[in-house]
Design a protein around this motif. Sequence first.
Motif, PDB file in Angstrom:
ATOM      1  N   ASN A  17       9.146  70.056  40.737  1.00 18.28           N
ATOM      2  CA  ASN A  17       9.163  70.329  42.171  1.00 18.28           C
ATOM      3  C   ASN A  17       7.752  70.433  42.732  1.00 18.28           C
ATOM      4  O   ASN A  17       7.467  69.907  43.802  1.00 18.28           O
ATOM      5  CB  ASN A  17       9.939  71.627  42.459  1.00 18.28           C
ATOM      6  CG  ASN A  17      11.394  71.330  42.725  1.00 18.28           C
ATOM      7  OD1 ASN A  17      11.760  70.871  43.794  1.00 18.28           O
ATOM      8  ND2 ASN A  17      12.230  71.537  41.720  1.00 18.28           N
TER       9      ASN A  17
ATOM     10  N   PHE B   7       4.723  69.343  41.321  1.00 14.54           N
ATOM     11  CA  PHE B   7       3.746  68.272  41.151  1.00 14.54           C
ATOM     12  C   PHE B   7       4.315  66.857  41.192  1.00 14.54           C
ATOM     13  O   PHE B   7       3.560  65.895  41.187  1.00 14.54           O
ATOM     14  CB  PHE B   7       2.970  68.492  39.842  1.00 14.54           C
ATOM     15  CG  PHE B   7       2.152  69.752  39.877  1.00 14.54           C
ATOM     16  CD1 PHE B   7       1.086  69.863  40.743  1.00 14.54           C
ATOM     17  CD2 PHE B   7       2.481  70.828  39.071  1.00 14.54           C
ATOM     18  CE1 PHE B   7       0.343  71.031  40.799  1.00 14.54           C
ATOM     19  CE2 PHE B   7       1.747  71.999  39.121  1.00 14.54           C
ATOM     20  CZ  PHE B   7       0.673  72.101  39.987  1.00 14.54           C
ATOM     21  N   THR B   8       5.630  66.718  41.191  1.00 17.70           N
ATOM     22  CA  THR B   8       6.193  65.372  41.344  1.00 17.70           C
ATOM     23  C   THR B   8       6.767  65.217  42.743  1.00 17.70           C
ATOM     24  O   THR B   8       6.567  64.196  43.395  1.00 17.70           O
ATOM     25  CB  THR B   8       7.299  65.112  40.294  1.00 17.70           C
ATOM     26  OG1 THR B   8       6.744  65.356  39.002  1.00 17.70           O
ATOM     27  CG2 THR B   8       7.770  63.672  40.345  1.00 17.70           C
ATOM     28  N   PHE B   9       7.501  66.267  43.194  1.00 16.00           N
ATOM     29  CA  PHE B   9       8.072  66.194  44.548  1.00 16.00           C
ATOM     30  C   PHE B   9       7.138  66.832  45.572  1.00 16.00           C
ATOM     31  O   PHE B   9       7.434  66.817  46.759  1.00 16.00           O
ATOM     32  CB  PHE B   9       9.434  66.910  44.600  1.00 16.00           C
ATOM     33  CG  PHE B   9      10.386  66.510  43.515  1.00 16.00           C
ATOM     34  CD1 PHE B   9      10.379  65.239  42.976  1.00 16.00           C
ATOM     35  CD2 PHE B   9      11.304  67.423  43.001  1.00 16.00           C
ATOM     36  CE1 PHE B   9      11.264  64.875  41.964  1.00 16.00           C
ATOM     37  CE2 PHE B   9      12.189  67.065  41.989  1.00 16.00           C
ATOM     38  CZ  PHE B   9      12.158  65.789  41.470  1.00 16.00           C
ATOM     39  N   PHE B  10       6.040  67.420  45.092  1.00 19.22           N
ATOM     40  CA  PHE B  10       5.024  68.070  45.938  1.00 19.22           C
ATOM     41  C   PHE B  10       5.581  69.265  46.722  1.00 19.22           C
ATOM     42  O   PHE B  10       4.974  69.694  47.681  1.00 19.22           O
ATOM     43  CB  PHE B  10       4.388  67.065  46.917  1.00 19.22           C
ATOM     44  CG  PHE B  10       3.848  65.831  46.258  1.00 19.22           C
ATOM     45  CD1 PHE B  10       2.977  65.941  45.191  1.00 19.22           C
ATOM     46  CD2 PHE B  10       4.204  64.561  46.679  1.00 19.22           C
ATOM     47  CE1 PHE B  10       2.463  64.817  44.558  1.00 19.22           C
ATOM     48  CE2 PHE B  10       3.705  63.426  46.054  1.00 19.22           C
ATOM     49  CZ  PHE B  10       2.831  63.555  44.986  1.00 19.22           C
TER      50      PHE B  10
END
Lengths: 424, 297
Positions: free
Chosen positions: B260, B262-265
């Motif tokens: 959540n 670092f990938t979806f910011f």
Amino acid sequence: MSKKMRVLSLVGLLMLSLVMSAAAMAAPKTLKVTAEAWYFNKYEMEEAARRFQEDHPDVDFEWSKAGDFEVAPLMLAWSRDRYIADLVIVASPSEAVAFQARDLLLSFDDVLVGEYAKENWLKGFLDQCTIGGQVYALPSDAEVMTLIGRRDFAEEAGLTDDEGNIIMPKDFDELYSFLEQLTIKDSSGKTTRYGMTVNWSPEYTHYVYFSGLQAMRGSIFDENGALDFSSDEALELLTFWQKGVEEGLISTSSLVDHSGPRNDMKSGLAAILWEDHARVIEIGQVVGQDKMQIVKIPGADVNGTVSYTMSLMIPKNAAHPELAKAFVLEQFNAEWFAHDLMDRWGKLLGLKSNIESRLDDPIWETVFELADNSVGLPKTVDHAKMVDIMTAEIHNMLKMQQTPSQTLANIRQQIQPLNLEPIE
Amino acid sequence: MAKHVRRRSNYRVPWLFALPAVLYMGAFLLYPLLSALRISFSEYNFVYSEKPIFNGLANYVQLFNDPHFIVSFKNTVYYTLVFFPLFMLLSLFLALLLNTKIKGTNIFQAAILLPIVVPLSLAGIMFTWIFSQDFGIVNHILANVLHLPHLQRFWLGDVETAMNSLVVVGLWKYVGFGIILFLSGLKAISEDIYEAAKVDGVNAWQNLIYITLPNLKSSFSLVGIWGIIQAIKVYDQVVVMTNGGPGTATSVLYLYAWKNAFTFFNMGLGEAIAFFTAALAIVVSVFFNLVFKSEKR
């Protein structure tokens, strides 16, 4: 302090500032490049830097190596206007969208002239790096999704033509019968060689899915213009995969290991790979290049496939943006650099001329055809979230926990709240 | 007066010694922690939001409407329920064995403690190969050495076996530390008690039940809390070996928090998951501690 002393102090200060300015001007300019660590092993960055320094002797290089998928989080610092690098290589153009959303990127438009003019780049790849009509990134690892086959295994199964080339399957039914002929099972029914291995890892699931759809129906969008998770072809594709896995014709090694499929091919555990074209070189280096052939996904001959590119960007707060642009064009896209990448790793950059000079090789001829007829996935705000949902649902289907139609329904339901509006 | 001043300056000296540590902890621990806590109560996508906007408990409420979070929570609880008892039993059993005066225990001690120094990220890669469906040594032994080919599995790729395989790796890594803690407890038990029991004709089993285990209560508490924390914060081997797959079969809380953030910011939601996980670890640890304290009374 006497007047004489004051004048002397002033002259001294002046001299000091002059010396310091001269020293600063003579100091080398450092070009900092940030990318995932594997990039520095596969790409001849040191040699490119050496050649660049011949023309720009006042330039030094600094390599900043990040872990896999750790470049994007750097944006957290970057968006606070903290200097990260002069050049950054990230995973996909969708990330470029995220960076550009914060107005963090420099456009390349001013240097895409003459031999580097936009029309001289492979359109499908450059389009993926274009946001609002401006090019904010350049392709740094461009690949097309395709099937890659083992000629020797196909020959054993009687699936080659007179010249020893693998016969292109007309449709997915024919491909399925090919897989049945290529698969070998032992007396206990355990598969000892799979007809196919597909990369369903989180990095590839969406690309293989949409490449299948593009090849089958000529579009990755449904009739409403949204990404297609509802057409008959989508259902046919998922059914093909699930049936293949259930009957032991397709390997699922990629479910937990993104290198699983290429390792299946290198070890002879699978006859056909569904991934990006670049693996044809990597696998060929292990099993022999003469045994490898690119086989188009059924329908891709007419409808094309899906391509993707990692992208190279220049942050707005780069210390030396002009030098960075010069390095990208003069060395990164030089013929020697592009050919080295193609020969050793099968990876493409974006300039057409670099691939056109290799069209005498059937592999590159096919790749060029595919690249020329490929589409990129739309750049969207919630791309990563969509990929996460797709991967989880398709994995659940491949583990026989749900049917293909349930899988599509679940994906449709879960992506509903996401922002998947294409950003042009 | 002079005495009073000296007393005050004596009072300040310890604080001066502690000051560097207090400043360090404040700057690098307390401040980031409070900052993260604030973000967990904010809507903050670090790409698209200018700054965090306070949204109260919305992130925490959203978690319980997120099917992926629920699955990750269930998986973490499952991991803890399988890992924790096995960790305690194995650590205790091996510590008891290593505490005996048998020849060669030093070699066994070194062998069991070795995994502690191997980074889990490296061990994860090694175990990925060990558990490989087609080339793994586990399947090779089952099929070709034990002649039990029907027991071969895709250990990391099957929904039924993936999480248990990760538990095995966790045990391999952490049991050594559990043994150290139990061994220190065992060494602290006075020999006199055993001598006295021997005079009374107590057998080995009675020794264990009535002398050793009751005297290991503080070790149980320490090992238990440590084990619970290791189980709830499981992350490393999941990232390296399965990345949460197949599907969401091995998705755990910290992995989902990382995704959540670092990938979806979505930093707000990521922080909320991280704080929820930390709170879970604290609650379970306190409960465990209370159980042992009440038994002590």
